[in-house]
Design a protein around this motif. Structure first.
Motif, PDB file in Angstrom:
ATOM      1  N   GLY A  30     -12.764  35.680 -56.106  1.00 42.54           N
ATOM      2  CA  GLY A  30     -13.246  35.594 -57.478  1.00 42.54           C
ATOM      3  C   GLY A  30     -14.710  35.266 -57.657  1.00 42.54           C
ATOM      4  N   THR A  31     -15.268  34.445 -56.762  1.00 44.59           N
ATOM      5  CA  THR A  31     -16.642  34.007 -56.971  1.00 44.59           C
ATOM      6  C   THR A  31     -17.224  33.501 -55.668  1.00 44.59           C
ATOM      7  OG1 THR A  31     -18.047  32.573 -58.349  1.00 44.59           O
ATOM      8  CG2 THR A  31     -16.004  31.630 -57.537  1.00 44.59           C
ATOM      9  N   GLU A  32     -18.515  33.301 -55.645  1.00 45.24           N
ATOM     10  CA  GLU A  32     -19.200  32.736 -54.489  1.00 45.24           C
ATOM     11  C   GLU A  32     -18.794  31.281 -54.286  1.00 45.24           C
ATOM     12  OE1 GLU A  32     -22.702  32.298 -51.693  1.00 45.24           O
ATOM     13  OE2 GLU A  32     -21.503  33.982 -52.381  1.00 45.24           O
ATOM     14  N   PRO A  33     -18.327  30.901 -53.098  1.00 42.74           N
ATOM     15  CA  PRO A  33     -18.031  29.482 -52.860  1.00 42.74           C
ATOM     16  C   PRO A  33     -19.304  28.649 -52.991  1.00 42.74           C
ATOM     17  CG  PRO A  33     -17.107  30.867 -51.122  1.00 42.74           C
ATOM     18  CD  PRO A  33     -18.010  31.742 -51.932  1.00 42.74           C
ATOM     19  N   PRO A  34     -19.284  27.574 -53.759  1.00 41.77           N
ATOM     20  CA  PRO A  34     -20.489  26.757 -53.894  1.00 41.77           C
ATOM     21  C   PRO A  34     -20.999  26.215 -52.565  1.00 41.77           C
ATOM     22  CG  PRO A  34     -18.944  26.232 -55.636  1.00 41.77           C
ATOM     23  CD  PRO A  34     -18.229  27.153 -54.687  1.00 41.77           C
ATOM     24  N   SER A  35     -20.088  25.916 -51.620  1.00 48.22           N
ATOM     25  CA  SER A  35     -20.521  25.391 -50.328  1.00 48.22           C
ATOM     26  C   SER A  35     -19.355  25.434 -49.353  1.00 48.22           C
ATOM     27  CB  SER A  35     -21.014  23.942 -50.460  1.00 48.22           C
ATOM     28  OG  SER A  35     -21.310  23.382 -49.194  1.00 48.22           O
ATOM     29  N   LEU A  36     -19.674  25.596 -48.068  1.00 49.18           N
ATOM     30  CA  LEU A  36     -18.654  25.479 -47.028  1.00 49.18           C
ATOM     31  C   LEU A  36     -18.783  24.167 -46.270  1.00 49.18           C
ATOM     32  CD1 LEU A  36     -18.342  29.109 -45.581  1.00 49.18           C
ATOM     33  CD2 LEU A  36     -17.085  28.012 -47.444  1.00 49.18           C
ATOM     34  N   TRP A  38     -17.544  20.765 -46.129  1.00 51.10           N
ATOM     35  CA  TRP A  38     -16.354  20.154 -46.738  1.00 51.10           C
ATOM     36  C   TRP A  38     -16.581  18.741 -47.242  1.00 51.10           C
ATOM     37  CZ3 TRP A  38     -16.555  22.632 -42.062  1.00 51.10           C
ATOM     38  CH2 TRP A  38     -16.549  21.879 -40.890  1.00 51.10           C
ATOM     39  N   HIS A  39     -17.778  18.229 -47.122  1.00 51.03           N
ATOM     40  CA  HIS A  39     -18.134  16.970 -47.778  1.00 51.03           C
ATOM     41  C   HIS A  39     -18.911  17.203 -49.066  1.00 51.03           C
ATOM     42  CE1 HIS A  39     -17.907  14.639 -43.690  1.00 51.03           C
ATOM     43  NE2 HIS A  39     -16.725  14.983 -44.165  1.00 51.03           N
ATOM     44  N   ALA A  40     -19.496  18.374 -49.207  1.00 50.71           N
ATOM     45  CA  ALA A  40     -20.328  18.645 -50.376  1.00 50.71           C
ATOM     46  C   ALA A  40     -19.567  19.344 -51.489  1.00 50.71           C
ATOM     47  CB  ALA A  40     -21.545  19.491 -49.973  1.00 50.71           C
ATOM     48  N   THR A  41     -18.537  20.078 -51.141  1.00 53.84           N
ATOM     49  CA  THR A  41     -17.862  20.893 -52.139  1.00 53.84           C
ATOM     50  C   THR A  41     -16.654  20.170 -52.729  1.00 53.84           C
ATOM     51  OG1 THR A  41     -17.097  23.156 -52.575  1.00 53.84           O
ATOM     52  CG2 THR A  41     -16.256  22.059 -50.594  1.00 53.84           C
ATOM     53  N   THR A  42     -16.196  20.652 -53.869  1.00 54.45           N
ATOM     54  CA  THR A  42     -15.052  20.038 -54.553  1.00 54.45           C
ATOM     55  C   THR A  42     -14.092  21.071 -55.120  1.00 54.45           C
ATOM     56  OG1 THR A  42     -16.297  19.978 -56.634  1.00 54.45           O
ATOM     57  CG2 THR A  42     -16.415  18.020 -55.235  1.00 54.45           C
ATOM     58  N   ASP A  43     -14.336  22.345 -54.889  1.00 56.81           N
ATOM     59  CA  ASP A  43     -13.562  23.384 -55.575  1.00 56.81           C
ATOM     60  C   ASP A  43     -12.620  24.103 -54.621  1.00 56.81           C
ATOM     61  OD1 ASP A  43     -14.937  26.364 -54.914  1.00 56.81           O
ATOM     62  OD2 ASP A  43     -16.156  24.597 -54.481  1.00 56.81           O
ATOM     63  N   SER A  44     -11.574  24.682 -55.173  1.00 57.88           N
ATOM     64  CA  SER A  44     -10.553  25.324 -54.358  1.00 57.88           C
ATOM     65  C   SER A  44     -11.033  26.636 -53.754  1.00 57.88           C
ATOM     66  CB  SER A  44      -9.285  25.561 -55.178  1.00 57.88           C
ATOM     67  OG  SER A  44      -9.521  26.470 -56.216  1.00 57.88           O
ATOM     68  N   THR A  45     -12.005  27.301 -54.363  1.00 57.66           N
ATOM     69  CA  THR A  45     -12.527  28.539 -53.775  1.00 57.66           C
ATOM     70  C   THR A  45     -13.150  28.241 -52.417  1.00 57.66           C
ATOM     71  OG1 THR A  45     -12.945  29.487 -55.964  1.00 57.66           O
ATOM     72  CG2 THR A  45     -14.081  30.488 -54.105  1.00 57.66           C
ATOM     73  N   SER A  46     -13.989  27.212 -52.368  1.00 61.97           N
ATOM     74  CA  SER A  46     -14.588  26.815 -51.091  1.00 61.97           C
ATOM     75  C   SER A  46     -13.512  26.364 -50.114  1.00 61.97           C
ATOM     76  CB  SER A  46     -15.598  25.688 -51.311  1.00 61.97           C
ATOM     77  OG  SER A  46     -16.634  26.084 -52.177  1.00 61.97           O
ATOM     78  N   PHE A  47     -12.556  25.562 -50.606  1.00 65.50           N
ATOM     79  CA  PHE A  47     -11.511  25.061 -49.725  1.00 65.50           C
ATOM     80  C   PHE A  47     -10.636  26.188 -49.181  1.00 65.50           C
ATOM     81  CE2 PHE A  47     -11.627  20.678 -51.959  1.00 65.50           C
ATOM     82  CZ  PHE A  47     -12.605  20.240 -51.073  1.00 65.50           C
ATOM     83  N   ASP A  48     -10.459  27.277 -49.952  1.00 68.68           N
ATOM     84  CA  ASP A  48      -9.680  28.414 -49.466  1.00 68.68           C
ATOM     85  C   ASP A  48     -10.319  29.019 -48.215  1.00 68.68           C
ATOM     86  OD1 ASP A  48      -7.744  28.212 -51.385  1.00 68.68           O
ATOM     87  OD2 ASP A  48      -8.509  29.827 -52.646  1.00 68.68           O
ATOM     88  N   CYS A 172      -8.946  19.159 -46.396  1.00 71.17           N
ATOM     89  CA  CYS A 172     -10.232  19.639 -45.880  1.00 71.17           C
ATOM     90  C   CYS A 172     -11.276  18.541 -45.711  1.00 71.17           C
ATOM     91  CB  CYS A 172     -10.800  20.712 -46.810  1.00 71.17           C
ATOM     92  SG  CYS A 172      -9.882  22.267 -46.827  1.00 71.17           S
ATOM     93  N   VAL A 173     -11.370  17.624 -46.670  1.00 69.83           N
ATOM     94  CA  VAL A 173     -12.463  16.650 -46.620  1.00 69.83           C
ATOM     95  C   VAL A 173     -12.319  15.677 -45.456  1.00 69.83           C
ATOM     96  CG1 VAL A 173     -12.902  16.810 -49.089  1.00 69.83           C
ATOM     97  CG2 VAL A 173     -11.352  15.048 -48.228  1.00 69.83           C
ATOM     98  N   CYS A 174     -11.137  15.620 -44.840  1.00 65.55           N
ATOM     99  CA  CYS A 174     -10.918  14.714 -43.708  1.00 65.55           C
ATOM    100  C   CYS A 174     -10.974  15.439 -42.365  1.00 65.55           C
ATOM    101  CB  CYS A 174      -9.585  13.994 -43.857  1.00 65.55           C
ATOM    102  SG  CYS A 174      -9.562  12.802 -45.219  1.00 65.55           S
ATOM    103  N   TYR A 175     -11.427  16.693 -42.372  1.00 67.90           N
ATOM    104  CA  TYR A 175     -11.581  17.426 -41.119  1.00 67.90           C
ATOM    105  C   TYR A 175     -12.681  16.797 -40.268  1.00 67.90           C
ATOM    106  CZ  TYR A 175      -8.818  21.338 -43.030  1.00 67.90           C
ATOM    107  OH  TYR A 175      -7.828  22.122 -43.551  1.00 67.90           O
TER     108      TYR A 175
END
Length: 465
Positions: A30-36, A38-48, A172-175
Motif C-alpha cells: 500500500g505505501t512506502e514503509p517509513p523505516s525498517l 525496528w526501533h524507529a518505526t511504529t507502523d504495521s507496513t514496516s513491521f510486515d 519486532c521491536v524486541c529482535y
C-alpha cells in the motif's frame, strides 16, 4: 475488525492457475514503509517487511501461543520475575556470524536509550530500570535488567511478574540487532547491501515509493521458505491495486487493496476470506489545542457520531465498539478475574499505524482515550456543546481532521464530517497525508482531530490498556 483477503492458488497441486512469476509471491503493502529500523518505526507496513527478514527469541504458533525461535528454550524463575533464554547454536546472521545474546543485549539497551527516541521503548518498562533509563533518571545503559550471561544465554529481570511478557519476545521491536552494522552505516544501515538480518528472507532490493523485493535465505536455520522471492508493491489506491490482482499481476491482496465495491463484487469468490483482527479504529483528540481541552466538547463529539454507520460503509464485517479493549480480550480478562482498572460493564461486539500516545490515557501527550465510550445521543451532545459555549455549533473554530491517504479511511472521515455537521452544526476540514508524512505530523504537531488505528501487538488486553 475483520481482515478481508483474496489470494490466488499458490501451493503445489493448484495446476489450474498459471502463475505469472513462478517461485514469486507478489503482494501490495500500500505505501512506502517509513523505516525498517525496528526501533524507529511504529507502523504495521514496516513491521510486515521486518517480520519477514528478522526473527526473535520466540515466535507465534497459529493458536497465538509462543514457540521457541532463536531461543531453543527458556526458564521462568523467581516466581516469574526472571527469564533465562538459551539461544540455539545454528542461528546465523546473513553474513554468516552467529546470533548471540550480546546482540539482544545491545538491541534492548538501544530500544530503551532516550537518544534512540523509540516510541516502543515502553514495551520494556516491565524490565528492571527500563523506564528509569528511558526517562533519563538512569544514564548507565548497563543497568538495564537484560544481560548476556555468555554468547548463548540471555537473562531478563522484571520488576514484577507479567503474564504477557513472553509475547513481547516475539514482537519486532524486541529482535536482536548488530551493533557493528548500525554504527558503521548510521541512518543508512537498513538499506540493501548494508542491513544484516537473520530471518527466512533477505532484503534484496528497495526501490523507494515503488517496490521492495525479498529473496529466500537459503541458510535460515528452520530451512528455506516456501517461495524464492517476495515482491512488495506500494500501490496506495485500493481500486488500482485490486485491478492488478484481477489482471494476475498480484497474487494476494488484503484490506489495503480492496475497495468497498470490490468487496461486494467478490464476496462469493472462492479466493475471498474474512479473518477477525484485534484492531480498533478511532478518532483522537489533541487536548492541547482548543477547543478540545474541554472534556464536554470531546464528549459531545463522541456522542454525536453513530459508529454503527461505519460497518455499513466499509462492508467488511467491522463491529462498533463501546470500549477500548475489544470484546474477545475483555472476555479473557473476566475469565482471569481481573479488569485491570477498565470498566467492563459495557461490551463492544486494533494504513495501520502506531505512534506516540497509543494504548493508554496520557494527558501529557495531548491524547486521550475513553475506556468506555458514551452512547450515540445527538440531543445530549448538543446540550454539552452548548454548555461549553458553542450552542448549535455557533462560533466553533475551524478544525482539521487528519487521516491517512486511503480510500476506506476517506469514506469514514467523510461520514464523521457529515454527522458532526448534522448533529452539532460544526464544520470540520479533512486533511489526508501519505503514511510517512502522517506519522511525522502525528509525532511532531498533532492536529486537533485525527483518525488512527491501534492493532494489538500481542494477544493480551495489556496491549490496549
Amino acid at each position: 475488525m475483520l481482515l478481508v483477503i483474496m489470494a490466488t492458488c499458490l501451493l503445489a497441486g493448484c495446476s489450474s492457475h498459471q502463475r505469472y512469476e513462478p517461485g514469486c509471491l507478489r503482494i501490495n503493502i500500500g505505501t512506502e514503509p517509513p523505516s525498517l529500523d525496528w526501533h524507529a518505526t511504529t507502523d504495521s507496513t514496516s513491521f510486515d517487511v521486518i517480520a519477514n527478514i528478522m526473527v526473535g527469541l520466540s515466535q507465534y504458533r497459529s493458536d497465538l501461543s509462543c514457540a521457541p525461535c532463536l531461543a531453543e528454550s527458556w526458564d521462568v524463575l523467581d516466581g516469574g520475575k526472571r527469564y533465562v533464554f538459551h539461544l540455539r547454536k545454528d542461528a546465523r546472521w546473513t553474513d554468516g556470524k552467529p546470533v548471540t545474546a550480546y546482540d539482544f543485549e545491545y538491541a534492548w539497551r538501544r530500544l530503551c536509550d532516550p537518544k534512540t527516541g523509540a516510541s516502543y521503548a515502553n514495551f520494556l518498562y516491565d524490565v528492571v530500570n527500563a523506564a528509569e533509563i528511558n526517562s533519563k533518571q538512569i544514564s548507565d545503559l548497563s543497568q538495564l535488567g537484560a544481560h548476556a550471561l555468555d554468547e548463548r544465554t540471555f537473562e531478563v529481570r522484571l520488576k514484577k511478574p507479567a503474564a504477557y511478557f513472553i509475547y513481547l519476545t516475539a514482537h519486532c521491536v524486541c529482535y536482536p540487532m548488530r551493533r557493528d552494522v548500525v554504527e558503521k552505516h548510521g541512518e543508512r544501515w537498513t538499506e540493501p547491501g548494508n542491513i544484516i538480518t537473520n530471518g527466512p528472507f533477505v532484503l534484496a532490493r528497495w526501490q523507494h515509493e515503488y517496490k521492495i523485493e525479498l529473496k529466500a535465505n537459503k541458510e535460515y536455520f528452520e530451512g528455506p521458505p516456501g517461495v524464492e522471492r517476495i515482491k512488495m508493491f506500494m500501490v496506495p489506491e485500493q481500486s488500482t491495486a485490486f485491478a492488478l490482482f484481477e489482471n494476475d499481476q498480484l497474487d494476494y491482496v488484503d484490506n489495503r487493496s480492496l475497495s468497498t465495491a470490490d468487496i461486494d463484487r467478490m464476496r462469493s469468490s472462492p479466493a475471498f476470506r474474512s479473518v477477525p483482527l484485534l484492531r480498533a479504529n478511532y478518532l483522537g483528540f489533541n487536548i492541547s489545542k482548543k477547543p478540545f481541552g474541554d472534556a464536554r466538547v470531546r464528549r459531545a463529539f463522541s456522542m454525536a457520531i453513530d459508529k454503527s454507520i461505519f460497518p455499513k460503509i466499509l462492508r467488511r464485517g467491522e463491529m462498533p465498539m463501546q470500549s477500548w479493549v475489544p470484546q474477545p480480550l475483555q472476555a479473557r480478562l473476566i475469565k482471569a478475574g481481573t479488569t485491570g482498572g477498565v470498566n467492563l460493564s459495557k461490551t463492544g461486539s486494533h494504513d495501520t499505524g502506531k505512534s506516540a500516545g497509543n494504548g493508554a490515557p496520557e494527558s501529557a501527550s495531548g491524547i486521550e482515550y475513553w475506556h468506555d465510550a458514551p452512547d450515540f445521543d445527538p440531543q445530549a451532545a448538543r446540550a454539552l456543546l452548548a454548555q461549553s459555549g458553542f450552542p448549535e455549533g455557533k462560533n466553533f473554530p475551524q478544525v482539521d481532521l487528519l487521516y491517512m491517504n486511503r480510500e476506506d479511511s476517506r469514506l469514514v472521515v467523510e461520514s464523521i464530517q457529515a454527522q458532526l455537521k448534522k448533529n452539532l452544526g460544526v464544520s470540520i476540514s479533512l486533511v489526508n497525508q501519505e503514511l510517512k508524512v502522517y506519522f511525522v505530523t502525528r509525532k511532531k504537531d498533532p492536529p486537533p482531530l485525527f483518525r488512527a488505528t491501534w492493532g494489538a501487538d500481542f494477544p493480551d488486553a495489556e496491549t490496549f490498556m
